[in-house]
Design an enzyme around this catalytic site. Structure first.
Site, PDB file in Angstrom:
ATOM      1  CG  ASP A  95      -2.228   0.711   0.984  1.00 58.60           C
ATOM      2  OD1 ASP A  95      -2.574   0.923  -0.199  1.00 58.60           O
ATOM      3  OD2 ASP A  95      -2.913   1.055   1.962  1.00 58.60           O
ATOM      4  CG  ASN A 146       4.380   9.053   6.928  1.00 54.20           C
ATOM      5  OD1 ASN A 146       3.259   9.037   7.439  1.00 54.20           O
ATOM      6  ND2 ASN A 146       5.390   9.694   7.467  1.00 54.20           N
ATOM      7  N   PRO A 199      -8.329   6.986   7.322  1.00 52.98           N
ATOM      8  CG  PRO A 199      -8.182   4.941   6.177  1.00 52.98           C
ATOM      9  CD  PRO A 199      -9.116   5.788   6.998  1.00 52.98           C
ATOM     10  CB  VAL A 226       2.503  22.991   7.918  1.00 54.32           C
ATOM     11  CG1 VAL A 226       2.215  24.338   8.564  1.00 54.32           C
ATOM     12  CG2 VAL A 226       3.692  22.328   8.596  1.00 54.32           C
ATOM     13  CD  GLU A 247       2.189  14.506  16.619  1.00 53.27           C
ATOM     14  OE1 GLU A 247       3.240  14.974  16.155  1.00 53.27           O
ATOM     15  OE2 GLU A 247       2.020  14.324  17.839  1.00 53.27           O
ATOM     16  N   GLY A 287       4.395  18.653   9.604  1.00 61.05           N
ATOM     17  CA  GLY A 287       5.657  18.441   8.904  1.00 61.05           C
ATOM     18  C   GLY A 287       6.862  19.028   9.607  1.00 61.05           C
ATOM     19  CB  CYS A 313       6.785  13.981   9.964  1.00 62.06           C
ATOM     20  SG  CYS A 313       6.756  12.778  11.299  1.00 62.06           S
ATOM     21  CD  GLU A 353      -0.293  11.257  17.398  1.00 62.20           C
ATOM     22  OE1 GLU A 353       0.635  11.026  16.612  1.00 62.20           O
ATOM     23  OE2 GLU A 353      -1.487  10.999  17.147  1.00 62.20           O
TER      24      GLU A 353
HETATM   25  P1  NAD Z   1      -2.033  15.755   4.036  1.00 63.69           P
HETATM   26  O1  NAD Z   1      -2.053  16.890   4.977  1.00 63.69           O
HETATM   27  O2  NAD Z   1      -2.142  16.033   2.591  1.00 63.69           O
HETATM   28  O3  NAD Z   1      -3.200  14.733   4.384  1.00 63.69           O
HETATM   29  C1  NAD Z   1      -3.352  14.172   5.679  1.00 63.69           C
HETATM   30  C2  NAD Z   1      -4.780  13.759   5.894  1.00 63.69           C
HETATM   31  O4  NAD Z   1      -5.596  14.921   6.000  1.00 63.69           O
HETATM   32  C3  NAD Z   1      -5.386  12.925   4.778  1.00 63.69           C
HETATM   33  O5  NAD Z   1      -6.157  11.897   5.362  1.00 63.69           O
HETATM   34  C4  NAD Z   1      -6.278  13.922   4.037  1.00 63.69           C
HETATM   35  O6  NAD Z   1      -7.385  13.321   3.396  1.00 63.69           O
HETATM   36  C5  NAD Z   1      -6.740  14.810   5.172  1.00 63.69           C
HETATM   37  N1  NAD Z   1      -7.095  16.186   4.814  1.00 63.69           N
HETATM   38  C6  NAD Z   1      -6.542  16.958   3.849  1.00 63.69           C
HETATM   39  N2  NAD Z   1      -7.082  18.195   3.883  1.00 63.69           N
HETATM   40  C7  NAD Z   1      -7.995  18.202   4.899  1.00 63.69           C
HETATM   41  C8  NAD Z   1      -8.853  19.205   5.453  1.00 63.69           C
HETATM   42  N3  NAD Z   1      -8.893  20.447   4.984  1.00 63.69           N
HETATM   43  N4  NAD Z   1      -9.639  18.865   6.505  1.00 63.69           N
HETATM   44  C9  NAD Z   1      -9.594  17.618   7.022  1.00 63.69           C
HETATM   45  N5  NAD Z   1      -8.807  16.636   6.531  1.00 63.69           N
HETATM   46  C10 NAD Z   1      -8.000  16.927   5.497  1.00 63.69           C
HETATM   47  O7  NAD Z   1      -0.690  14.965   4.384  1.00 63.69           O
HETATM   48  P2  NAD Z   1      -0.080  13.688   3.656  1.00 63.69           P
HETATM   49  O8  NAD Z   1       0.401  14.126   2.303  1.00 63.69           O
HETATM   50  O9  NAD Z   1      -1.029  12.546   3.765  1.00 63.69           O
HETATM   51  O10 NAD Z   1       1.166  13.345   4.594  1.00 63.69           O
HETATM   52  C11 NAD Z   1       2.418  13.946   4.479  1.00 63.69           C
HETATM   53  C12 NAD Z   1       2.592  15.071   5.487  1.00 63.69           C
HETATM   54  O11 NAD Z   1       2.327  14.570   6.791  1.00 63.69           O
HETATM   55  C13 NAD Z   1       3.996  15.613   5.535  1.00 63.69           C
HETATM   56  O12 NAD Z   1       3.974  17.019   5.659  1.00 63.69           O
HETATM   57  C14 NAD Z   1       4.571  15.028   6.811  1.00 63.69           C
HETATM   58  O13 NAD Z   1       5.592  15.773   7.393  1.00 63.69           O
HETATM   59  C15 NAD Z   1       3.366  14.951   7.678  1.00 63.69           C
HETATM   60  N6  NAD Z   1       3.542  13.915   8.709  1.00 63.69           N
HETATM   61  C16 NAD Z   1       3.692  14.293  10.021  1.00 63.69           C
HETATM   62  C17 NAD Z   1       3.894  13.332  11.010  1.00 63.69           C
HETATM   63  C18 NAD Z   1       4.064  13.728  12.462  1.00 63.69           C
HETATM   64  O14 NAD Z   1       3.873  12.877  13.320  1.00 63.69           O
HETATM   65  N7  NAD Z   1       4.411  14.941  12.783  1.00 63.69           N
HETATM   66  C19 NAD Z   1       3.944  11.991  10.667  1.00 63.69           C
HETATM   67  C20 NAD Z   1       3.790  11.640   9.334  1.00 63.69           C
HETATM   68  C21 NAD Z   1       3.585  12.611   8.355  1.00 63.69           C
END
Ligand code: NAD
Length: 484
Positions: free
Chosen positions: A89, A148, A172, A225, A245, A247, A279, A457
């Protein structure tokens, strides 16, 4: 291709949304047809979660803990099967998912399963009268995941939420919807009452519905962010609790007295694990001028050995990026650096894996930057791209390391005990590692400073974020008329 349903009220459930197909990042093959939620499904999941929460909160905490610990045992039992699904996946190597992704989820369930029966209130003597403070659940909580670490994220959010007597609706990432449904089935097998952990699928629109709904008391997001800021704004309408949580663009500082081998391993772990899609990665590697040459030689020697390949090959160490869009974004940064004549030390190209023709593989890449003002030094790339930067003085490197809107993590490599602690104390980051990197056992709180997030967390800190305190004042004397 299999159909992937949602999970509501202890059962697989076909949503009435438009649905979509998700793809395996390693070869571009369709993986599942995913059923998504429409507003009517959303009402249904809410009803189920409200009911589930009531039943769950009335159970003895020790019983709740037992179910969480049983879930941990089952996750370990199904480790290999889940690890394969997760590798397919996400595109990350099975050599990682077999030993990290599922295991860390299981550890989290075991930890919060143990804590469930130990969540205590407080008592205060008020000179005759007294008060006690209950820690009550928030109610129905929403978890929104990134792509991720899909299963780990689902566990990191649901385990503390459930330990505190909440229910959770988990969405998810639309890119990696598979393992959350498996987790829901495993929770049920372990005896979790129906409706306590529900899974819905969909994109940002479903996420927005969750954030907007007044019956969802809290949202915990792992994501970008920008998404965190949008959620904070939208959550204001219902004054929800939020944990974000987000970026990062974290620094690793290698002092002249560091064990260089150790520092190189730390930098590699903090840049190339999960093909750089982590992240907390330390993508700005500040190396003291006097050891820079040595550091680069060792780094190139070790990076050259990394095996990029089919994620399902147990020997693979670097897998495929999550999607074509993300691949283009990462390659865009690499190309920008090349065009702008940033010194490229190794990597920098797409990698072709013979049995994964359409996979999004990128070589582990190292640049040496002459300034902190480069796009690749300032922005989160979220791929296997490291930039080395030279420094000379401790104060200088602390200032440069902190000169970012992010603040998720940081690393310090030194043999000087005092310097290790002194520098960590001054770094603006939610977690600092001394002489290691990216180690996040469930016992320790994890989360960001500045734009990298809100709340924590893991550890006991998570309990604060999934409970609310109720003060109960008890009068022991007869109430007098206050106006007499
Ligand atoms: P993303 O922000 O694009 O999406 C995350 C989730 O949010 C998805 O399920 C998406 O459908 C949902 N989403 C998007 N817009 C939304 C909104 N307006 N309202 C509600 N839900 C919304 O992130 P991504 O591309 O899936 O993941 C990568 C990012 O996540 C990177 O910036 C990475 O640094 C960060 N990250 C942070 C951590 C941490 O623990 N700090 C861990 C892993 C990833």
């Amino acid at each position: 291709m299999e159909a992937l349903k949602m999970y509501i009220g202890g059962k697989l459930y076909s949503g009435h949304g438009r649905g979509y197909t998700n793809f395996e990042p390693a070869n571009g093959n369709p993986f599942h047809t995913v059923s998504t939620a429409d507003p009517s499904d959303f009402e249904r999941v809410l009803e189920s979660s409200r009911q589930g929460q009531k039943e769950w909160a009335e159970m003895m905490p020790v019983e709740r803990g037992r179910i969480l610990r049983k879930t941990a045992d089952l996750l370990r039992l199904y480790n290999d099967e889940l690890a394969e699904l997760e590798a397919r996946d996400t595109g990350k190597p099975i050599s990682e998912t077999l030993v990290v992704d599922i295991v860390s989820g299981a550890d989290c369930l075991e930890y919060f399963g143990g804590i469930a029966a130990g969540i205590e209130g407080e008592y205060m003597d008020l000179g005759g009268d007294f008060a006690y403070i209950r820690r009550e659940p928030l109610g129905v909580c929403g978890g929104i995941g990134a792509w991720n670490y899909p299963l780990q994220i689902a566990c990191w959010k649901s385990a503390p939420a459930l330990a505190c007597g909440n229910s959770m609706i988990f969405k998810p990432s639309e890119m990696t919807p598979v393992s959350a449904v498996k987790l829901a089935e495993i929770y049920s097998e372990a005896g979790l009452p129906d409706g306590v952990f529900n899974v819905i699928h969909g994109d940002a629109e479903i996420g927005k519905m969750m954030v907007a709904h007044p019956d969802i008391a809290k949202i915990s997001l792992t994501g970008e962010v920008g998404t965190g800021k949008a959620i904070m704004k939208n959550a204001a309408h219902t004054l929800k609790h939020i944990t974000l949580e987000l970026g990062g663009k974290s620094p690793i500082v290698v002092f002249d007295d560091a064990d260089i081998e150790e520092a190189v391993y730390g930098a590699m772990l903090g840049n190339f694990y999960t093909q750089g899609e982590i992240c907390s990665n330390g993508t700005r590697v500040y190396v003291h001028k006097s050891v820079k040459k040595l550091f680069i030689e060792k780094l190139v020697e070790e990076t050259r050995k990394l095996k990029i390949g089919n994620p399902l090959d147990p020997k693979t160490q670097v897998g495929a990026l999550i999607s074509e869009d993300h691949f283009r974004k990462v390659m865009g940064y690499i190309d920008w650096a090349k065009i702008n004549e940033v010194e490229l030390i190794i990597g920098g190209e797409r990698f072709h894996v013979p049995d994964c023709k359409d996979g999004y593989f990128v070589e582990p890449t190292v640049f040496v930057g002459k300034s902190d003002d480069l796009k690749i030094v300032k922005e989160e790339i979220f791929g296997p791209v490291m930039t080395i930067l030279e420094f000379e003085e401790e104060d200088e490197v602390i200032e440069r390391a902190n000169n970012t809107p992010y603040g998720l993590s940081a690393g310090v490599f030194t043999r000087d005990l005092r310097r290790g602690h002194r520098v960590s104390n001054k770094l603006e980051a939610g977690i600092c590692w001394i002489n290691t990197y990216n180690i996040t056992p469930v016992e320790i709180p994890f989360g960001g400073y500045k734009n990298s997030g809100l709340g924590r967390e893991n550890g006991w800190a998570a309990i604060d974020h999934y409970t609310q305190r109720k003060t109960v004042y008890v009068a022991m004397e007869k109430m007098q008329n206050p106006f007499e």
